[in-house]
Design a protein around this motif. Sequence first.
Motif, mmCIF file in Angstrom:
data_model
loop_
_atom_site.group_PDB
_atom_site.id
_atom_site.type_symbol
_atom_site.label_atom_id
_atom_site.label_comp_id
_atom_site.label_asym_id
_atom_site.label_seq_id
_atom_site.Cartn_x
_atom_site.Cartn_y
_atom_site.Cartn_z
ATOM 1 N N LYS A 59 53.346 51.166 44.024
ATOM 2 C CA LYS A 59 53.884 50.477 45.203
ATOM 3 C C LYS A 59 55.399 50.342 45.114
ATOM 4 N N GLU A 60 55.891 50.076 43.901
ATOM 5 C CA GLU A 60 57.339 49.969 43.724
ATOM 6 C C GLU A 60 58.022 51.306 43.978
ATOM 7 N N GLU A 61 57.396 52.396 43.536
ATOM 8 C CA GLU A 61 57.950 53.732 43.778
ATOM 9 C C GLU A 61 57.976 54.044 45.271
ATOM 10 N N ILE A 62 56.915 53.656 45.961
ATOM 11 C CA ILE A 62 56.849 53.902 47.408
ATOM 12 C C ILE A 62 57.932 53.087 48.113
ATOM 13 N N LEU A 63 58.106 51.825 47.710
ATOM 14 C CA LEU A 63 59.149 50.989 48.324
ATOM 15 C C LEU A 63 60.539 51.552 48.053
ATOM 16 N N LYS A 64 60.757 52.048 46.853
ATOM 17 C CA LYS A 64 62.040 52.654 46.500
ATOM 18 C C LYS A 64 62.300 53.873 47.390
ATOM 19 N N ALA A 65 61.269 54.699 47.571
ATOM 20 C CA ALA A 65 61.399 55.884 48.434
ATOM 21 C C ALA A 65 61.667 55.475 49.879
ATOM 22 N N LEU A 66 60.977 54.438 50.361
ATOM 23 C CA LEU A 66 61.175 53.978 51.743
ATOM 24 C C LEU A 66 62.605 53.466 51.953
ATOM 25 N N ARG A 67 63.152 52.767 50.951
ATOM 26 C CA ARG A 67 64.532 52.292 51.064
ATOM 27 C C ARG A 67 65.510 53.466 51.137
ATOM 28 N N ALA A 68 65.272 54.483 50.301
ATOM 29 C CA ALA A 68 66.146 55.668 50.309
ATOM 30 C C ALA A 68 66.063 56.395 51.648
ATOM 31 N N ILE A 69 64.869 56.470 52.209
ATOM 32 C CA ILE A 69 64.686 57.126 53.511
ATOM 33 C C ILE A 69 65.391 56.322 54.600
ATOM 34 N N ASP A 70 65.340 54.984 54.500
ATOM 35 C CA ASP A 70 66.046 54.136 55.473
ATOM 36 C C ASP A 70 67.556 54.362 55.428
#
Length: 197
Positions: A59-70
């Motif tokens: 979940k932390e990896e997914i959140l990190k990826a979502l922040r980078a995409i944002d």
Amino acid sequence: MIIEQRTGLECGRQKLLFRGKEKEDGEYLHDAGVKDNAKILVLEEPVSAEKELPEVEDKEEILKALRAIDEVRAEVDMLAGRVSALEVAINCGTKVAEKEFVVSAELLMRQLLKLDMIEAEGEARVQRKAEVRRIQNFHELLDNLKATNAKPVNTNVNVATVTTDWETFDSGMGSLTPPPPGTSSSTAITEEWERFD
């Protein structure tokens, strides 16, 4: 799987009891005697901390990826304004320097490369794919605008005028009023009918 759909409890964490006995994963319920309206007890099997730890990391990896995409999305939003301004200028007939198209395309490519470096799973992967498509659409628009900009502007525009001549008929044909009585007609009316079987 049906219980998971209805309760949200994952298959691996379900413990099913029927008539006081736990049912095994490979056992079919109808073989155990379960019929319509039978009651089955579903318990949540406790999960050890070791099993839950990878989920938290995922979940932390997914959140990190979502922040980078944002972050990339915010950059692309600013570039969208630049592409929009080019589109307005071209549509108004203004000639735009070739350099503007090259710089805009290069800035979009940098964002595409940033997206390519983001490792994403699940929802983050879907978001990344959508942003890639968005950048590709902007690139296509830039290519079209560049082609339009390269065409010479034609200041000598020919204007076409369309006129319509209406024809009137004195015989009553084409009007809502019938012809006056006594007017001869070229149509002969007969009452001889041919029969088909």
